[in-house]
Enzyme design. Structure first.
Site, short mmCIF file in Angstrom:
data_model
loop_
_atom_site.label_atom_id
_atom_site.label_comp_id
_atom_site.label_asym_id
_atom_site.label_seq_id
_atom_site.Cartn_x
_atom_site.Cartn_y
_atom_site.Cartn_z
N PRO A 11 -3.03 0.02 -2.49
CA PRO A 11 -4.26 -0.79 -2.86
C PRO A 11 -3.84 -2.52 -2.41
CG PRO A 11 -3.31 0.11 -4.71
CD PRO A 11 -2.84 0.83 -3.61
N ASN A 12 -4.79 -3.02 -1.87
CA ASN A 12 -4.85 -4.47 -1.50
C ASN A 12 -3.93 -4.76 -0.33
OD1 ASN A 12 -6.41 -5.46 -3.82
ND2 ASN A 12 -4.86 -4.85 -5.16
N ARG A 19 -4.21 -13.36 2.36
CA ARG A 19 -3.90 -14.10 1.03
C ARG A 19 -2.55 -13.79 0.57
NH1 ARG A 19 -8.48 -15.96 -0.46
NH2 ARG A 19 -10.34 -14.75 -0.51
N TYR A 24 3.62 -12.29 0.60
CA TYR A 24 3.71 -11.10 1.55
C TYR A 24 3.65 -11.51 2.97
CZ TYR A 24 2.45 -8.84 -2.97
OH TYR A 24 2.46 -8.49 -4.09
N ASN A 75 4.44 2.70 1.42
CA ASN A 75 4.33 1.28 0.21
C ASN A 75 3.13 1.89 -0.63
OD1 ASN A 75 4.14 -0.96 -1.04
ND2 ASN A 75 4.22 -2.26 0.94
N ALA A 78 0.68 -1.21 -5.86
CA ALA A 78 0.67 -1.13 -7.37
C ALA A 78 0.68 0.23 -7.92
CB ALA A 78 -0.70 -1.99 -7.94
N HIS A 81 4.00 1.80 -9.47
CA HIS A 81 4.55 1.42 -10.83
C HIS A 81 3.79 2.40 -12.04
CE1 HIS A 81 6.22 -1.82 -8.82
NE2 HIS A 81 5.15 -2.22 -8.38
N ASP A 88 3.87 13.36 -7.58
CA ASP A 88 3.69 14.82 -7.68
C ASP A 88 3.30 15.37 -6.21
OD1 ASP A 88 4.25 15.18 -10.34
OD2 ASP A 88 2.18 15.50 -11.03
N GLU A 99 10.60 5.02 0.67
CA GLU A 99 9.66 3.90 -0.13
C GLU A 99 10.06 2.49 0.35
OE1 GLU A 99 10.62 4.10 -4.39
OE2 GLU A 99 9.42 2.39 -4.86
N HIS A 101 8.79 -1.80 0.19
CA HIS A 101 8.03 -2.86 -0.30
C HIS A 101 8.37 -4.06 0.20
CE1 HIS A 101 6.96 -0.63 -3.83
NE2 HIS A 101 8.38 -0.22 -3.97
N LEU A 102 7.34 -5.13 0.61
CA LEU A 102 7.33 -6.33 1.38
C LEU A 102 8.42 -7.13 0.46
CD1 LEU A 102 3.65 -6.20 2.13
CD2 LEU A 102 5.36 -6.59 3.83
N SER A 103 8.09 -7.22 -0.58
CA SER A 103 8.71 -8.06 -1.73
C SER A 103 9.71 -7.32 -2.30
CB SER A 103 7.62 -8.74 -2.82
OG SER A 103 7.22 -7.66 -3.44
N ARG A 108 10.73 -9.75 -9.53
CA ARG A 108 9.51 -9.91 -10.02
C ARG A 108 9.31 -9.49 -11.32
NH1 ARG A 108 5.24 -8.40 -5.46
NH2 ARG A 108 4.00 -10.14 -6.70
N ARG A 112 7.00 -4.48 -12.52
CA ARG A 112 7.52 -3.83 -11.13
C ARG A 112 8.71 -3.38 -10.95
NH1 ARG A 112 3.19 -6.50 -8.31
NH2 ARG A 112 2.44 -8.52 -9.39
O1 CA2 Z 1 6.02 -5.79 -2.27
C1 CA2 Z 1 5.34 -4.84 -2.09
O2 CA2 Z 1 5.17 -4.48 -1.05
C2 CA2 Z 1 4.46 -4.26 -3.12
O3 CA2 Z 1 4.40 -2.91 -3.11
C3 CA2 Z 1 3.02 -4.91 -3.08
C4 CA2 Z 1 2.10 -4.53 -4.28
C5 CA2 Z 1 2.60 -4.99 -5.54
O4 CA2 Z 1 2.04 -4.26 -6.54
C6 CA2 Z 1 4.12 -4.23 -5.64
O5 CA2 Z 1 4.57 -4.53 -6.71
C7 CA2 Z 1 5.06 -4.59 -4.75
C8 CA2 Z 1 0.78 -5.45 -4.13
C9 CA2 Z 1 0.20 -5.61 -2.83
C10 CA2 Z 1 -0.94 -6.33 -2.79
O6 CA2 Z 1 -0.98 -7.00 -1.49
C11 CA2 Z 1 -1.67 -8.08 -1.20
C12 CA2 Z 1 -1.43 -8.55 0.26
C13 CA2 Z 1 -2.08 -9.89 0.24
C14 CA2 Z 1 -2.68 -10.49 -0.51
C15 CA2 Z 1 -2.88 -10.12 -1.71
C16 CA2 Z 1 -2.40 -8.85 -2.11
#
Ligand code: CA2
Length: 164
Positions: A11-12, A19, A24, A75, A78, A81, A88, A99, A101-103, A108, A112
């Protein structure tokens, strides 16, 4: 045909490049996919990259990958977590899971720091921004190459860890 890798985004992540570039980065998912396709091809792999904001859709795609793909890079965003359903579905897969993750979630908020997906992942790539996708495909190529040489009991071990 080239072995196919499913690359799933939670998601997102459709908002990438639009954004929060400070966290990110500035690449969109389409930019990342273009580079990843070329990188995968250099390893003789194909990718099927998808994004969903819906947990159930991600679960359905993981189930689909069981019969169509040689591995998953995920990836879960959210859902990393929170999602036992994604864990499953991945536990039912016989192939390697990476797995991604960008960050770096460990730098954080505390919520997370826990990942359900880690229980089943062969490895985790985090904190390298969009470049992490290419690192993940390199790692997957190596895993599949090594696996061709010697099948591994890694899923049994993952199931044991998840049962604890
Ligand atoms: O660092 C990552 O890749 C995360 O999976 C990104 C998730 C976050 O909930 C994880 O803890 C770490 C959030 C993705 C939201 O992506 C956005 C990208 C641009 C603008 C807003 C949200």
């Amino acid at each position: 045909m080239n072995a196919k890798i499913m690359v799933l985004n939670g998601p997102n992540l459709n908002l990438l490049g639009v954004r929060q570039p400070d966290i990110y980065g500035r690449d969109t998912l389409a930019d990342i996919e273009k580079r990843l396709r070329a990188r995968a091809q250099s390893h003789g792999l194909a990718i099927d990259m998808r994004q969903s904001n819906h947990e159930g859709e991600l679960v359905t795609w993981i189930q689909e990958a069981r019969t169509t793909c040689a591995g998953i890079i995920i990836n879960p965003a959210a859902y990393t977590h929170t999602s036992v359903a994604i864990l499953d579905a991945l536990l039912a897969c016989e192939f390697p899971v990476i797995e991604l993750h960008l960050s770096n979630p460990h730098q954080r908020e505390e919520f997370r720091h826990r990942s359900f997906v880690t229980l089943v992942a062969k490895g985790v790539i985090a904190g390298f921004g969009a470049h992490g996708y290419e690192l993940a495909v390199d790692a997957m190529a190596k895993l599949l190459k090594d696996q061709g040489a010697e099948p591994k009991p890694e899923k049994r071990e993952a199931r044991k860890r998840a049962a604890k």
